[in-house]
Design an enzyme around this catalytic site. Sequence first.
Site, short mmCIF file in Angstrom:
data_model
loop_
_atom_site.label_atom_id
_atom_site.label_comp_id
_atom_site.label_asym_id
_atom_site.label_seq_id
_atom_site.Cartn_x
_atom_site.Cartn_y
_atom_site.Cartn_z
N GLY A 159 -33.22 -6.36 24.80
CA GLY A 159 -32.41 -5.58 23.87
C GLY A 159 -33.18 -5.28 22.59
O GLY A 159 -33.15 -4.15 22.08
N HIS B 265 -33.50 -6.12 33.70
CA HIS B 265 -33.92 -7.53 33.77
C HIS B 265 -34.49 -7.87 35.14
O HIS B 265 -35.40 -8.69 35.26
CB HIS B 265 -32.75 -8.45 33.46
CG HIS B 265 -32.17 -8.26 32.10
ND1 HIS B 265 -30.94 -7.72 31.89
CD2 HIS B 265 -32.68 -8.53 30.86
CE1 HIS B 265 -30.70 -7.66 30.58
NE2 HIS B 265 -31.73 -8.14 29.95
#
Length: 340
Positions: free
Chosen positions: A118, A66
């Site tokens: 994800g 991230h």
Amino acid sequence: MSTDKITFLLNWQPTPYHIPIFLAQTKGYFKEQGLDMAILEPTNPSDVTELIGSGKVDMGLKAMIHTLAAKARGFPVTSVASLLDEPFTGVLYLKGSGITEDFQSLKGKKIGYVGEFGKIQIDELTKHYGMKPEDYTAVRCGMNVAKYIIEGKIDAGIGIECMQQVELEEYLAKQGRPASDAKMLRIDKLACLGCCCFCTVLYICNDEFLKKNPEKVRKFLKAIKKATDYVLADPVKAWKEYIDFKPRLNNDLSYKQYQRCYAYFSSSLYNVHRDWKKVTGYGKRLAILPPDYVSNYTNEYLSWPEPEEVSDPLEAQRLMAIHQEKCRQEGTFKRLALPA
């Protein structure tokens, strides 16, 4: 109105692995460094890099993948240290759900994920295993992956071994089932990465804050290092102090998660160069980073010697898996001693 207070945003509600941050606060380590810290919790974990990158918050925590993606999307953040190194991450499921070690057994299943990356990871894996994204139903769960599996809302979901997997194991124990019925298809193995480093939890800074306040960042990391050393030296005593401050964590589940997090704590706090190289390459493979992307991390604010990187990371991962299974069975606090 200006303030000297430094704002620090967690990646989630307070969890067992946040212990160094809160102990640095409660034991006065930040104060020793002349720092006034405000530790904040997000209402949505997906907002963290945007809030830090936009300058609304000075510092915080986020996973490596991230952190890389944030800067690529125009949110200038840089990792200055590591909190939790390479926690095993993968697709969690329960034995008897129809899912096996064969990735294709996920066909037709509901699979939960925390945030958009994800889903990107699962979609990429489906192509690798001869499937299509349409072959499964994606369900965004936030941090409730284990809860949704238990409630039957999803068949499987992405989580980490020392947190969501422990939650599933505790549920199984209450059902009279063996903890080993909580299974994980590790993403590092499925994607042939050679490390679980994409989910390494990092201390990150807004780039402008970092540029203007290098000494404050050095002092922050000194306080964090002192707190981390304290946790690693006496984890039981440290936990008692933590739950005195955060009584919501005073339960068996949180304590077992803490035991499983213990081996993953970075003792040096250093960003691992090899891990960053691997995850940057992985991000390019997932097309969330451009081909010319340069990794956004630095170790220059850490004022103690940098340790040597492990010579055989694959062997280190194999040994860690054995170590964590032993920790699950025995419920102890032990660090993994890796061969040189």
